[in-house]
Design a protein around this motif. Structure first.
Motif, short mmCIF file in Angstrom:
data_model
loop_
_atom_site.label_atom_id
_atom_site.label_comp_id
_atom_site.label_asym_id
_atom_site.label_seq_id
_atom_site.Cartn_x
_atom_site.Cartn_y
_atom_site.Cartn_z
N UNK A 182 0.78 -1.22 0.00
CA UNK A 182 0.00 0.00 0.00
C UNK A 182 0.81 1.27 0.00
N UNK A 183 2.14 1.17 0.21
CA UNK A 183 2.99 2.36 0.21
C UNK A 183 3.42 2.68 -1.21
N UNK A 184 3.38 3.96 -1.55
CA UNK A 184 3.78 4.37 -2.90
C UNK A 184 5.28 4.18 -3.12
N UNK A 185 6.07 4.49 -2.09
CA UNK A 185 7.52 4.37 -2.19
C UNK A 185 7.95 2.94 -1.89
N UNK A 186 8.71 2.35 -2.78
CA UNK A 186 9.20 0.99 -2.59
C UNK A 186 10.61 0.97 -2.01
N UNK A 187 11.36 2.03 -2.20
CA UNK A 187 12.70 2.13 -1.62
C UNK A 187 13.13 3.59 -1.63
N UNK A 188 14.02 3.93 -0.71
CA UNK A 188 14.58 5.29 -0.66
C UNK A 188 15.94 5.21 0.00
N UNK A 217 14.41 2.62 11.20
CA UNK A 217 13.24 2.65 12.09
C UNK A 217 13.07 4.04 12.70
N UNK A 218 14.18 4.70 13.03
CA UNK A 218 14.09 6.05 13.58
C UNK A 218 13.54 7.01 12.54
N UNK A 219 14.01 6.88 11.30
CA UNK A 219 13.50 7.77 10.27
C UNK A 219 12.01 7.51 10.00
N UNK A 220 11.57 6.28 10.18
CA UNK A 220 10.16 5.97 10.00
C UNK A 220 9.30 6.78 10.97
N UNK A 265 -1.57 1.48 19.32
CA UNK A 265 -0.49 1.53 18.34
C UNK A 265 -0.95 0.85 17.06
N UNK A 266 -0.88 1.59 15.96
CA UNK A 266 -1.31 1.06 14.67
C UNK A 266 -0.12 1.09 13.71
N UNK A 267 0.82 0.18 13.93
CA UNK A 267 2.04 0.13 13.13
C UNK A 267 1.71 -0.25 11.69
N UNK A 268 2.32 0.46 10.76
CA UNK A 268 2.10 0.17 9.36
C UNK A 268 0.73 0.56 8.85
N UNK A 269 0.04 1.45 9.58
CA UNK A 269 -1.30 1.86 9.15
C UNK A 269 -1.20 2.60 7.81
N UNK A 270 -2.13 2.34 6.94
CA UNK A 270 -2.17 3.01 5.64
C UNK A 270 -3.62 3.31 5.30
N UNK A 271 -3.85 4.53 4.84
CA UNK A 271 -5.18 4.98 4.47
C UNK A 271 -5.09 5.71 3.14
N UNK A 272 -6.05 5.52 2.24
CA UNK A 272 -6.03 6.29 0.98
C UNK A 272 -6.30 7.76 1.24
N UNK A 273 -5.62 8.61 0.48
CA UNK A 273 -5.84 10.05 0.61
C UNK A 273 -7.08 10.45 -0.19
N UNK A 274 -8.22 10.05 0.31
CA UNK A 274 -9.49 10.29 -0.36
C UNK A 274 -10.52 10.72 0.68
N UNK A 275 -11.53 11.43 0.24
CA UNK A 275 -12.63 11.83 1.11
C UNK A 275 -13.91 11.20 0.57
#
Length: 472
Positions: free
Chosen positions: A289-295, A314-317, A422-432
């Motif tokens: 669900x993440x747009x970025x696959x690597x950085x 993990x700190x940068x996350x 704690x909702x680790x790895x939570x992902x939501x679409x940017x939609x209304x």
């Protein structure tokens, strides 16, 4: 003297002061011998400050609600009920000194830092920096200081400002900020806040802060940086100084060429070293669900044993928490759209939002300590809701000291009772889901459109042809 003390106590609107006086330097709110607040009035310096503070926390946020609250306060204490006009309150609010409010903000930041010194990442304070935009009331004074986008017609847009702020990652405390117009870059505003960093701190930023000059400059202050790589091609393993591990390289950045487009002078450019030894880490994102696959991360912490690559990733996350800090201030507290009509009052309104934000953070920190919870696990919005409901209870006349302490303990329990999961790895679409009303955009100043409607006897401007004829 006893009569005078009783009179002052009756005129003191201190219910919020009972909650936050431990965090606010009360000497800054003392009665002035000379100056705007030298006379004993209902709108004294302390009362005006706490009324402004209360206005930030109110759900409505208008001056009229504050005046109604002061009227109820005066009526309960058998004092003369002030006028319903907001003029006196607005004049008193205008008299608040901006430098005094800056001192209060710095005090709240320092207090929160001192109370949370044991927390941090490997015993070091992490400062996360980011920028955000705000909007003001459309007045000529605000437009002159913070112009609207040029693509908008005059009278159809709003003044736009930009804030660059430094937060403590582990407590959420706002340490410093700078305000500029929407064209102001975040990097120059960060350089004005270098005094916020102490030796041993860690600077955490996104790719907008990836700058050779700034990384080197902060390194001279004893501050390490963790940034997303930008404006440079990632170094391959064959060109690295040393391979520290899988996707973990020790690299050297060459000094950038001189250009007049640099945001620093030639003398500063000449002082830069020829190369900068850094560490480059490639981070793979496996969460669906993440747009970025690597950085790529770039950091000055080059010791792979003391700072493993996985821990730095993990700190940068956690850098995303700065978006939550801004959400608490802009959405929950309502600083997204400011109400004041002059630049001086806009700056004071921003300052009061930040003071209230830090003060609430301190109250949450106290509640978390009593409940043995991490302060970031408590709900910021639920804390404000609790304060709104407990404020009139703490404002009761004749409340004894022991009863007040009991109520404050119950308030702490109420704040600590709601734990955010704690909702680790939570992902939501940017939609209304809810659609906005289908209104036409304002294409001319409102008074001109109203005049055209009256002149042509058009009852609606939904018809584009009728609107075009009206303006012709």
């Amino acid at each position: 003297m006893a009569d005078e003390a009783d009179r002052i106590r009756k005129h003191s609107q201190s219910q919020l002061g009972d909650c936050f006086s431990r965090f606010i330097p009360m000497k800054e709110l003392d009665h002035d011998v000379n100056g705007p607040f030298s006379r004993r009035r209902l709108y004294s310096k302390a009362n005006t400050f706490w009324a402004f503070f209360s206005q930030i926390l109110d759900a409505d946020g208008g001056c009229q609600e504050v005046v109604r609250k002061i009227q109820a306060f005066a009526g309960e204490r058998s004092l003369k009920v002030p006028s319903a006009s907001t003029s006196a309150y607005c004049q008193a609010r205008h008299k608040l000194d901006e430098s005094m409010m800056e001192k209060i903000l710095n005090h709240t930041s320092k207090t929160l830092h001192e109370r949370s010194q044991k927390q941090g990442w490997k015993g070091r304070r992490v400062i996360v920096v980011d920028g955000t935009g705000i909007s003001m009331v459309d007045t000529p004074e605000n437009q002159q200081t913070w112009p609207q986008p040029k693509g908008q017609q005059p009278g159809c847009g709003f003044p736009q400002g930009r804030i660059c702020a430094c937060f403590c990652l582990h407590t959420g405390a706002l340490l410093s900020y700078r305000l500029g117009d929407r064209k102001k870059s975040e990097l120059p505003m960060l350089r004005q806040q270098w005094g916020t960093f102490n030796k041993g701190d860690i600077f955490l930023g996104d790719k907008g802060f990836c700058s050779y000059y700034d990384v080197w400059k902060l390194q001279q202050f004893g501050v390490d940086s963790i940034l997303t790589l930008a404006r440079r091609t990632p170094v391959e393993a064959a060109s690295a100084v040393k391979i520290l591990g899988e996707n973990d390289l020790l690299i050297q950045w060459p000094k950038p060429l001189w250009s007049k487009q640099h945001s620093y002078g030639r003398a500063e450019w000449e002082a830069l070293p020829d190369v900068l030894t850094l560490r480059q880490i490639k981070v793979d994102v496996n969460a669906p669900g993440y747009r970025t696959k690597s950085f790529y991360l770039v950091t000055t912490m080059t010791d792979p044993e003391a700072y493993p690559a996985s821990e730095l990733a993990e700190l940068y996350y956690q850098r995303w928490d700065v978006e939550l800090f801004f959400r608490d201030i802009k959405t929950t507290m309502g600083m997204d759209v400011l109400r004041c009509k002059t630049p001086s009052m806009v700056r004071k309104e921003i300052l009061m939002h930040f003071i209230a934000y830090n003060a609430i953070g301190l109250l949450m920190f106290e509640a978390a300590q009593m409940a043995k919870q991490h302060p970031r696990r408590l709900s910021f919005k639920a804390t404000i809701q609790a304060l709104r409901q407990w404020e009139p209870v703490l404002n009761r006349q004749g409340l004894k000291v022991l009863e007040r302490h009991r109520l404050m303990a119950l308030l702490h329990d109420a704040i600590a009772s709601l734990i955010v999961p704690e909702r680790l790895g939570r992902r939501e679409p940017r939609c209304v889901k809810r659609r906005p009303k289908n209104f036409q955009c304002l294409t001319a100043p409102r008074h001109e459109m109203i005049e055209c409607l009256h002149r042509t006897k058009i009852t609606s401007i939904r018809d584009k042809e009728c609107c075009r004829q009206a303006f012709q």
